[in-house]
Design a protein around this motif. Sequence first.
Motif, short mmCIF file in Angstrom:
data_model
loop_
_atom_site.label_atom_id
_atom_site.label_comp_id
_atom_site.label_asym_id
_atom_site.label_seq_id
_atom_site.Cartn_x
_atom_site.Cartn_y
_atom_site.Cartn_z
N LYS A 2 0.84 -1.19 0.00
CA LYS A 2 0.00 0.00 0.00
C LYS A 2 0.88 1.25 0.00
N CYS A 3 0.47 2.23 -0.78
CA CYS A 3 1.24 3.47 -0.88
C CYS A 3 1.13 4.28 0.40
N VAL A 4 2.27 4.73 0.94
CA VAL A 4 2.23 5.50 2.19
C VAL A 4 2.04 6.99 1.92
N ILE A 5 2.13 7.39 0.66
CA ILE A 5 1.97 8.81 0.32
C ILE A 5 0.50 9.18 0.20
N CYS A 6 -0.22 8.46 -0.65
CA CYS A 6 -1.62 8.83 -0.87
C CYS A 6 -2.57 7.95 -0.05
N ARG A 7 -2.05 6.84 0.49
CA ARG A 7 -2.83 5.93 1.33
C ARG A 7 -4.02 5.31 0.62
N ILE A 36 5.76 1.05 -8.06
CA ILE A 36 5.16 2.32 -8.45
C ILE A 36 3.68 2.34 -8.09
N CYS A 37 3.27 3.43 -7.45
CA CYS A 37 1.87 3.57 -7.02
C CYS A 37 0.98 3.86 -8.22
N HIS A 38 -0.10 3.10 -8.31
CA HIS A 38 -1.12 3.27 -9.35
C HIS A 38 -1.76 4.63 -9.28
N ASN A 39 -1.99 5.07 -8.08
CA ASN A 39 -2.82 6.23 -7.84
C ASN A 39 -2.06 7.55 -7.98
N CYS A 40 -0.93 7.69 -7.30
CA CYS A 40 -0.23 8.98 -7.30
C CYS A 40 1.10 8.93 -8.04
N GLY A 41 1.54 7.74 -8.41
CA GLY A 41 2.78 7.65 -9.19
C GLY A 41 4.05 7.66 -8.37
ZN LIG Z 1 0.18 6.66 -3.97
#
Ligand SMILES: [Zn+2]
Length: 64
Positions: A2-7, A36-41
Amino acid sequence: MKCVICRNGITEEGYTSLVLERDQTTLVFKSIPAQICHNCGEEYISSEVNKELLNSANRGYNLL
Ligand SMILES: [Zn+2]
């Protein structure tokens, strides 16, 4: 993971490129394995890969 930037996003395996600059010199690394995060890159490079990159960068700078 899980992305820690955009959650919101989930990361997946991919490739990225990285630019390192030192003094007058720019080194470009391509095709670096990363998550690589799908959502925020956001790109996550593992510590092993990061270490390799720094080693390569130092070797590169020594050649200049
Ligand atoms: Zn993200």
